[in-house]
Design a protein around this motif. Structure first.
Motif, PDB file in Angstrom:
ATOM      1  N   ILE A 284       0.734  -1.379   0.193  1.00  0.00           N
ATOM      2  CA  ILE A 284      -0.467   0.012   0.221  1.00  0.00           C
ATOM      3  C   ILE A 284       0.810   1.253  -0.504  1.00  0.00           C
ATOM      4  O   ILE A 284       1.744   1.297   1.034  1.00  0.00           O
ATOM      5  CB  ILE A 284      -0.766   0.272   1.214  1.00  0.00           C
ATOM      6  N   ASP A 285       0.647   2.322  -0.682  1.00  0.00           N
ATOM      7  CA  ASP A 285       1.344   3.290  -1.238  1.00  0.00           C
ATOM      8  C   ASP A 285       0.882   4.487  -0.353  1.00  0.00           C
ATOM      9  O   ASP A 285      -0.711   4.956   0.167  1.00  0.00           O
ATOM     10  CB  ASP A 285       1.875   4.051  -2.542  1.00  0.00           C
ATOM     11  N   LEU A 305      -2.523  10.015   2.573  1.00  0.00           N
ATOM     12  CA  LEU A 305      -3.796   9.390   1.599  1.00  0.00           C
ATOM     13  C   LEU A 305      -3.386   8.101   1.288  1.00  0.00           C
ATOM     14  O   LEU A 305      -1.797   7.851   0.886  1.00  0.00           O
ATOM     15  CB  LEU A 305      -4.694  10.105   0.436  1.00  0.00           C
ATOM     16  N   VAL A 306      -3.562   6.633   0.597  1.00  0.00           N
ATOM     17  CA  VAL A 306      -3.659   5.784   1.027  1.00  0.00           C
ATOM     18  C   VAL A 306      -3.802   5.792  -0.791  1.00  0.00           C
ATOM     19  O   VAL A 306      -5.107   5.973  -1.105  1.00  0.00           O
ATOM     20  CB  VAL A 306      -4.196   4.188   1.848  1.00  0.00           C
ATOM     21  N   ALA A 314      -5.815   0.756 -10.702  1.00  0.00           N
ATOM     22  CA  ALA A 314      -5.182   1.308  -9.269  1.00  0.00           C
ATOM     23  C   ALA A 314      -6.628   1.328  -8.999  1.00  0.00           C
ATOM     24  O   ALA A 314      -7.815   1.026  -9.181  1.00  0.00           O
ATOM     25  CB  ALA A 314      -5.313   3.022  -9.618  1.00  0.00           C
ATOM     26  N   ILE A 315      -6.891   0.661  -7.240  1.00  0.00           N
ATOM     27  CA  ILE A 315      -7.826  -0.224  -6.969  1.00  0.00           C
ATOM     28  C   ILE A 315      -7.974   1.638  -6.225  1.00  0.00           C
ATOM     29  O   ILE A 315      -7.949   2.016  -4.805  1.00  0.00           O
ATOM     30  CB  ILE A 315      -8.269  -1.219  -5.790  1.00  0.00           C
ATOM     31  N   SER A 316      -9.347   1.535  -5.908  1.00  0.00           N
ATOM     32  CA  SER A 316     -10.631   2.931  -5.100  1.00  0.00           C
ATOM     33  C   SER A 316      -9.952   3.321  -4.014  1.00  0.00           C
ATOM     34  O   SER A 316     -10.488   1.987  -3.587  1.00  0.00           O
ATOM     35  CB  SER A 316     -11.839   3.174  -5.990  1.00  0.00           C
TER      36      SER A 316
END
Length: 532
Positions: A284-285, A305-306, A314-316
């Motif tokens: 996770i960034d 923010l993740v 990209a997953i919301s």
């Protein structure tokens, strides 16, 4: 011989007893556990039903507020046009119009009926702040339908009572809404017994029934209450099925083992498990979006923010953060955000003591001191001041007020300011703003989008800003994207803005470069003339 038979019989009896007692005990405990879970789930459902009553009632009062904005004769073309717009804008409003003492005047549905002498009976209830309520008002257009009608200053709106109880519920549990001051039944779902629901409300849900569980809930903003009920479940009542099941265990053992293996493999491949893997592997960034002071356009801080990229897609965050909350993964996710934030922004924070970063914290960590203790340990020896790490919490995090209040106080006592994130979107009571000690209120982007537009929801942002000023709270407007929004927010005394107008969320390295570019012109302007 007789003694031996007696001993054998006693042994058999004791063996049977020793076998049966645990079985029946487990059935009893299981039955109690089922009842406890049913009641807890029903209480949660009652709270959701109360949120619906608050939402429907809020729309009625907001619609009346919109009607009051149009001056002039109540049945002028412009007033009727506004009333039609109000009916269209507010989902739960069925009609809106004008009335006078004992008569309807006009509405988009009725038209101009000043000469029709359509009678309007005296209201059933008058509130202390001047609102009139008709609980079962029959419209001149129908001999069957009865609406809830709310009026003030000669304007009225009509609400279908079914709006209060039409929650999406596969179990179709009965719901009733009560007006607390009068004890009147406002709405009841189809098939429910009104007398039974009203009696349950009077008993505060403590109804002695072998067939039903009851739960009640009250609105904290309006004199409204909800009573719901659901059938009692019973494990003990199904014991013949449990006994019969033992006869088929041998036949289905192989199938059961195969099914369990399949379920285990499916679970390992499920989205929550993938998210758990990503958190544990630090996949996770964390990115940072600047928060800018509107007065001088100076960046004072940033929000962490993740972001998650899975298989190059990209997953919301709205998706995987909610999955994390529902699967008890939000705490390790928050810990990872804290760890990466300190590692990536540590030098920037220590070099700029006035700069801060805010971190979103879930509801679970606002009901215990777990995260506060971890935060304190993480900051020890870094040179980062507590005030440089700020805590953001959404409205729904404050539902458990008693547990949350002491934890919020502990965060503030440790030096960490508290932000309310996405304010206005939780459909929860606004009264907690007066009972919780918080520092900053963040206006949700959905309201900032409407502030320079002539829409029904454009009145929300000014109310939030006024409320924050009265409570002495600082304000951050989220989702700022245009010059017009910045000018309007600055004119209303909003202190800070956040959004694409200033910058999208970026990595720590890009944030440092962005801050350098922002500060260079100011430093050049502040140099003495002989050094420029």
């Amino acid at each position: 011989m007789i003694k031996r038979i007696t001993l054998i019989s006693a042994s058999v009896a004791l063996g049977c007893l020793a076998t049966l007692v645990p079985v029946f005990t487990s059935l009893y405990v299981a039955d109690k556990d089922v009842q406890r879970r049913d009641r807890a789930e029903l209480r949660e459902f009652a709270e959701k039903a109360v949120m619906r009553t608050d939402l429907v009632t809020y729309q009625a009062f907001a619609a009346l507020s919109d009607l009051d904005r149009e001056p002039g004769a109540p049945c002028s073309p412009s007033n009727l046009e506004l009333a039609a717009r109000v009916v269209y804008n507010y989902r739960y409003v069925q009609d809106a119009g004008a009335y006078t003492e004992g008569h309807y005047l006009c509405s988009p549905l009725l038209g101009d009926v000043r000469n029709n002498n359509f009678a309007l009976p005296p209201p059933d209830y008058r509130s202390n702040d001047g609102y009139l309520v008709w609980f079962q008002q029959k419209s001149p257009l129908s001999d069957v339908r009865k609406d809830i009608q709310i009026g003030r200053n000669g304007r009225y709106v009509s609400i279908d009572p079914g709006s209060y109880v039409d929650l999406v519920d596969p179990a179709r549990r009965p719901i009733a809404v009560i007006q607390i001051t009068t004890g009147r039944l406002l709405a009841v779902s189809a098939g429910a017994d009104p007398d039974d629901m009203l009696d349950a409300w009077k008993r505060s849900g403590n109804v002695n029934s072998d067939d039903w569980n009851y739960a009640v809930a009250r609105s904290s903003t309006r004199p409204l209450g909800v009573v719901v009920k659901s059938p009692r479940s019973s494990v003990a009542g199904d014991w013949p099925k449990l006994l019969a099941a033992w006869l088929t265990i041998g036949v289905f053992a192989g199938a059961a083992l195969g099914w369990l293996a399949y379920k285990r493999v499916s679970r390992q491949l499920s989205f929550p498990s993938t998210l758990q893997w990503a958190i544990s592997r630090r996949k996770i960034d964390v990115v940072f979006q600047p928060i800018v002071r509107l007065e001088d356009n100076q960046c004072t801080g940033a929000e962490a923010l993740v972001r998650w990229t899975l298989n190059e897609r990209a997953i919301s965050p709205e998706v995987f953060v909610r999955v994390a909350e529902d699967n008890h993964l939000i705490q390790p996710l928050t810990d990872l955000v804290l760890e990466k934030t300190i590692a990536q922004l540590g030098k920037l924070l220590t070099a700029n003591p006035a700069f801060y970063v805010s971190i979103n914290v879930g509801a679970e960590d606002l009901q215990s001191l777990r995260f506060l203790n971890r935060l304190g340990a993480s900051l020890e020896g870094t040179g980062i001041a507590p005030a440089q790490i700020r805590i953001e919490a959404t409205e729904r995090s404050f539902m458990n007020a008693e547990a949350t209040r002491s934890v919020i106080a502990a965060f503030r006592a440790a030096g960490h300011p508290i932000y309310i994130d996405d304010f206005g979107t939780g459909y929860s009571s606004l009264s907690y703003l007066q009972t919780f000690e918080i520092d900053v209120l963040k206006i949700d982007k959905s309201f900032v989008d409407t502030i320079v537009q002539d829409t029904a929801s454009s009145v929300v942002a000014p109310h939030i800003i006024s409320m924050a000023h009265e409570l002495g709270l600082e304000i951050v407007a989220e989702g700022v994207e245009t010059d017009a929004q910045v000018a309007w927010l600055r004119s209303k005394g909003v202190q800070y803005g956040q959004g694409w107008y200033y910058s999208k969320a970026m990595s720590a390295a890009d944030l440092a470069k962005w801050l350098g570019k922002q500060r260079a012109p100011r430093e050049a302007n502040s140099m003495p003339a002989n050094q420029s």
